[in-house]
Design an enzyme around this catalytic site. Sequence first.
Site, PDB file in Angstrom:
ATOM      1  N   SER A 137      28.239 -38.490  33.340  1.00 38.75           N
ATOM      2  CA  SER A 137      27.288 -38.731  32.256  1.00 38.75           C
ATOM      3  C   SER A 137      28.019 -38.872  30.937  1.00 38.75           C
ATOM      4  CB  SER A 137      26.332 -37.540  32.198  1.00 38.75           C
ATOM      5  OG  SER A 137      25.628 -37.530  30.989  1.00 38.75           O
ATOM      6  N   TYR A 161      24.763 -27.821  31.878  1.00 37.85           N
ATOM      7  CA  TYR A 161      24.623 -29.078  32.637  1.00 37.85           C
ATOM      8  C   TYR A 161      25.847 -29.967  32.423  1.00 37.85           C
ATOM      9  CZ  TYR A 161      23.365 -33.923  33.552  1.00 37.85           C
ATOM     10  OH  TYR A 161      23.390 -35.224  33.982  1.00 37.85           O
ATOM     11  N   LYS A 165      29.163 -31.419  34.967  1.00 35.47           N
ATOM     12  CA  LYS A 165      29.691 -32.796  35.107  1.00 35.47           C
ATOM     13  C   LYS A 165      31.197 -32.793  34.854  1.00 35.47           C
ATOM     14  CE  LYS A 165      25.912 -34.791  36.220  1.00 35.47           C
ATOM     15  NZ  LYS A 165      25.758 -35.102  37.641  1.00 35.47           N
TER      16      LYS A 165
HETATM   17  P1  NAD Z   1      16.787 -37.083  39.831  1.00 36.03           P
HETATM   18  O1  NAD Z   1      16.456 -35.652  39.607  1.00 36.03           O
HETATM   19  O2  NAD Z   1      15.683 -38.070  39.830  1.00 36.03           O
HETATM   20  O3  NAD Z   1      17.603 -37.248  41.204  1.00 36.03           O
HETATM   21  C1  NAD Z   1      18.459 -36.256  41.701  1.00 36.03           C
HETATM   22  C2  NAD Z   1      18.091 -36.033  43.178  1.00 36.03           C
HETATM   23  O4  NAD Z   1      18.961 -35.044  43.723  1.00 36.03           O
HETATM   24  C3  NAD Z   1      16.660 -35.532  43.350  1.00 36.03           C
HETATM   25  O5  NAD Z   1      16.014 -36.338  44.327  1.00 36.03           O
HETATM   26  C4  NAD Z   1      16.818 -34.095  43.848  1.00 36.03           C
HETATM   27  O6  NAD Z   1      15.779 -33.708  44.701  1.00 36.03           O
HETATM   28  C5  NAD Z   1      18.177 -34.171  44.541  1.00 36.03           C
HETATM   29  N1  NAD Z   1      18.904 -32.884  44.604  1.00 36.03           N
HETATM   30  C6  NAD Z   1      19.169 -32.025  43.588  1.00 36.03           C
HETATM   31  N2  NAD Z   1      19.901 -30.989  44.052  1.00 36.03           N
HETATM   32  C7  NAD Z   1      20.097 -31.205  45.384  1.00 36.03           C
HETATM   33  C8  NAD Z   1      20.769 -30.480  46.413  1.00 36.03           C
HETATM   34  N3  NAD Z   1      21.358 -29.313  46.182  1.00 36.03           N
HETATM   35  N4  NAD Z   1      20.779 -30.999  47.659  1.00 36.03           N
HETATM   36  C9  NAD Z   1      20.161 -32.172  47.923  1.00 36.03           C
HETATM   37  N5  NAD Z   1      19.506 -32.894  46.986  1.00 36.03           N
HETATM   38  C10 NAD Z   1      19.476 -32.411  45.737  1.00 36.03           C
HETATM   39  O7  NAD Z   1      17.905 -37.477  38.751  1.00 36.03           O
HETATM   40  P2  NAD Z   1      18.488 -38.900  38.356  1.00 36.03           P
HETATM   41  O8  NAD Z   1      18.039 -39.226  36.990  1.00 36.03           O
HETATM   42  O9  NAD Z   1      18.257 -39.876  39.459  1.00 36.03           O
HETATM   43  O10 NAD Z   1      20.024 -38.519  38.257  1.00 36.03           O
HETATM   44  C11 NAD Z   1      20.929 -38.713  39.346  1.00 36.03           C
HETATM   45  C12 NAD Z   1      22.284 -38.195  38.947  1.00 36.03           C
HETATM   46  O11 NAD Z   1      22.720 -38.875  37.767  1.00 36.03           O
HETATM   47  C13 NAD Z   1      22.313 -36.702  38.608  1.00 36.03           C
HETATM   48  O12 NAD Z   1      23.526 -36.155  39.081  1.00 36.03           O
HETATM   49  C14 NAD Z   1      22.279 -36.693  37.088  1.00 36.03           C
HETATM   50  O13 NAD Z   1      22.892 -35.538  36.564  1.00 36.03           O
HETATM   51  C15 NAD Z   1      23.075 -37.940  36.760  1.00 36.03           C
HETATM   52  N6  NAD Z   1      22.746 -38.504  35.438  1.00 36.03           N
HETATM   53  C16 NAD Z   1      21.448 -38.778  35.121  1.00 36.03           C
HETATM   54  C17 NAD Z   1      21.141 -39.265  33.854  1.00 36.03           C
HETATM   55  C18 NAD Z   1      19.711 -39.534  33.462  1.00 36.03           C
HETATM   56  O14 NAD Z   1      19.439 -39.561  32.254  1.00 36.03           O
HETATM   57  N7  NAD Z   1      18.792 -39.753  34.387  1.00 36.03           N
HETATM   58  C19 NAD Z   1      22.164 -39.504  32.921  1.00 36.03           C
HETATM   59  C20 NAD Z   1      23.478 -39.251  33.294  1.00 36.03           C
HETATM   60  C21 NAD Z   1      23.757 -38.740  34.569  1.00 36.03           C
HETATM   61  N1  UFG Z   2      13.868 -38.053  21.479  1.00 38.02           N
HETATM   62  C1  UFG Z   2      12.752 -37.930  20.688  1.00 38.02           C
HETATM   63  N2  UFG Z   2      11.631 -37.394  21.242  1.00 38.02           N
HETATM   64  C2  UFG Z   2      11.569 -36.984  22.539  1.00 38.02           C
HETATM   65  C3  UFG Z   2      12.728 -37.115  23.350  1.00 38.02           C
HETATM   66  C4  UFG Z   2      13.859 -37.656  22.777  1.00 38.02           C
HETATM   67  O1  UFG Z   2      12.767 -38.290  19.503  1.00 38.02           O
HETATM   68  O2  UFG Z   2      10.520 -36.482  22.981  1.00 38.02           O
HETATM   69  C5  UFG Z   2      15.075 -38.670  20.899  1.00 38.02           C
HETATM   70  C6  UFG Z   2      16.297 -37.763  20.918  1.00 38.02           C
HETATM   71  O3  UFG Z   2      16.332 -36.933  19.791  1.00 38.02           O
HETATM   72  C7  UFG Z   2      17.436 -38.798  20.973  1.00 38.02           C
HETATM   73  C8  UFG Z   2      16.822 -39.961  21.778  1.00 38.02           C
HETATM   74  O4  UFG Z   2      15.416 -39.790  21.698  1.00 38.02           O
HETATM   75  O5  UFG Z   2      17.713 -39.264  19.675  1.00 38.02           O
HETATM   76  C9  UFG Z   2      17.239 -39.945  23.240  1.00 38.02           C
HETATM   77  O6  UFG Z   2      16.956 -38.665  23.786  1.00 38.02           O
HETATM   78  P1  UFG Z   2      16.965 -38.387  25.365  1.00 38.02           P
HETATM   79  O7  UFG Z   2      16.576 -36.965  25.557  1.00 38.02           O
HETATM   80  O8  UFG Z   2      16.152 -39.420  26.060  1.00 38.02           O
HETATM   81  O9  UFG Z   2      18.484 -38.652  25.762  1.00 38.02           O
HETATM   82  P2  UFG Z   2      19.822 -37.937  25.288  1.00 38.02           P
HETATM   83  O10 UFG Z   2      20.738 -39.012  24.803  1.00 38.02           O
HETATM   84  O11 UFG Z   2      19.565 -36.836  24.363  1.00 38.02           O
HETATM   85  O12 UFG Z   2      20.367 -37.307  26.625  1.00 38.02           O
HETATM   86  C10 UFG Z   2      20.247 -37.971  27.887  1.00 38.02           C
HETATM   87  C11 UFG Z   2      20.265 -36.897  28.987  1.00 38.02           C
HETATM   88  C12 UFG Z   2      21.609 -36.230  29.008  1.00 38.02           C
HETATM   89  C13 UFG Z   2      22.658 -37.271  29.213  1.00 38.02           C
HETATM   90  C14 UFG Z   2      22.580 -38.323  28.128  1.00 38.02           C
HETATM   91  C15 UFG Z   2      23.575 -39.424  28.370  1.00 38.02           C
HETATM   92  O13 UFG Z   2      19.249 -35.947  28.749  1.00 38.02           O
HETATM   93  O14 UFG Z   2      21.664 -35.311  30.075  1.00 38.02           O
HETATM   94  O15 UFG Z   2      21.272 -38.896  28.086  1.00 38.02           O
HETATM   95  O16 UFG Z   2      23.439 -39.908  29.655  1.00 38.02           O
HETATM   96  F1  UFG Z   2      23.876 -36.696  29.162  1.00 38.02           F
END
Ligand code: NAD
Ligand code: UFG
Length: 379
Positions: A137, A161, A165
Amino acid sequence: MVANGQPHLEQCILVTGGAGYIGSHTALQLLLDGYTVVIVDNFDNSCEEALQRVVELAGKNGKNLIFYQVDLCNKDAVENVFASHHFDAVVHFAGLKAVGESVAKPLLYYLNNVNGTLNLLEIMSSYGCKKLVFSSSATVYGQPKSVPCTEDFPLQAMNPYGRTKLFVEDIMRDLHKADPEWRTILLRYFNPVGAHPSGRIGEDPRGIPNNLMPYVQQVAVGRRSELSVFGSDYNTRDGTGVRDYIHVQDLATGHSAALFKLFTTPNIGCTVYNLGTGKGTSVLEMVAAFEKAAQMKIPLRIMDRRPGDCSEVYAATEKAEKELGWKAQNGIEEMCRDQWNWASKNPFGYQPSHADGKESKPVCNGGHDLKISNGAAAT
Ligand code: NAD
Ligand code: UFG
């Protein structure tokens, strides 16, 4: 542009967390690419309905999806899956991802995200499967000193969190030093948004959404009354936070390109790529794009800054473009169009709509040929 197009018919990919938001879109992409896909997920933050829809969207390739309801923390169950299939590579999404929850429950996050990954890596090692794509991330850049963030920026975790990572990234770097047979790609996603253009799969967060676009989407369908905008005094174009939003479909093709790179580059080692668009968009710009797509006003309230937020983060994309042959294709217009298409067709996500507002159990109504196992025995 996806740098594949080769036939992969014999190759089998394990996708952990494949029922989740990014995992379901990527699993679909890999099925369409011609891979056999085995998903393990414990449904902690997802449901079976998403998988039924992936099968449906994959058409004739849907039969090549196999699913195990398995928790990565249950090592024996994971081992049973490896005993039943030969995997050519693993794409590892499974993990918990809520920043606030990780602050309140750090042990849960370390146990699930780090221990779960260690179990997976040990079993991969013992079965001789040493190719991994890992979901990292942009959070590992912490508060970057400048933008765009290049992959060689200093790394810093701002919360448990983010530390999970960073730990897993470090574990993969150590593992490669100890055993150069490992080929690993660490993908640092920026801000994934949007949904599959069909509107059949998308993001379905449980509880109150933490992230901007899932919150906007719930305001749009009437589940929340207004959006809180966290801070309007940042040093940005309009004072609101700037992020690099990337369409989840582009992330899916990014994984496809990363897998191809793993298969074709014996000396890839442990390599990091940003997956972003390279463009920053403010909160107000993103809301305006959504309003245009949905043809409605989103009520806003300007609030204080959210603790821990930075003013501006976006990706340097050159490395992924040059080495993966991949570039994001969609802009915020497409992201908001597809987010609204998903939201308007599925106002309660994968839950059937319910007037009383109570959570109900997701149902399966696909009737497709999805092989499901609890991982206790070979399928
Ligand atoms: P998500 O929660 O939709 O998907 C994660 C999946 O993993 C879920 O289906 C959950 O049930 C499963 N899971 C969690 N723990 C588990 C375990 N111990 N065993 C088996 N399954 C398990 O999240 P996402 O948004 O699809 O994110 C996927 C990956 O990408 C995550 O590792 C997250 O940290 C990373 N990531 C997400 C974002 C974002 O903003 N969505 C940004 C950067 C990185
Ligand atoms: N924001 C609002 N109102 C809300 C939610 C968010 O104004 O209700 C703003 C935040 O302050 C920020 C922007 O929208 O300026 C984006 O916020 P997000 O929470 O959607 O995303 P972040 O960039 O803060 O963080 C997300 C994930 C992190 C990840 C990161 C980069 O939550 O875990 O993206 O992948 F690391």
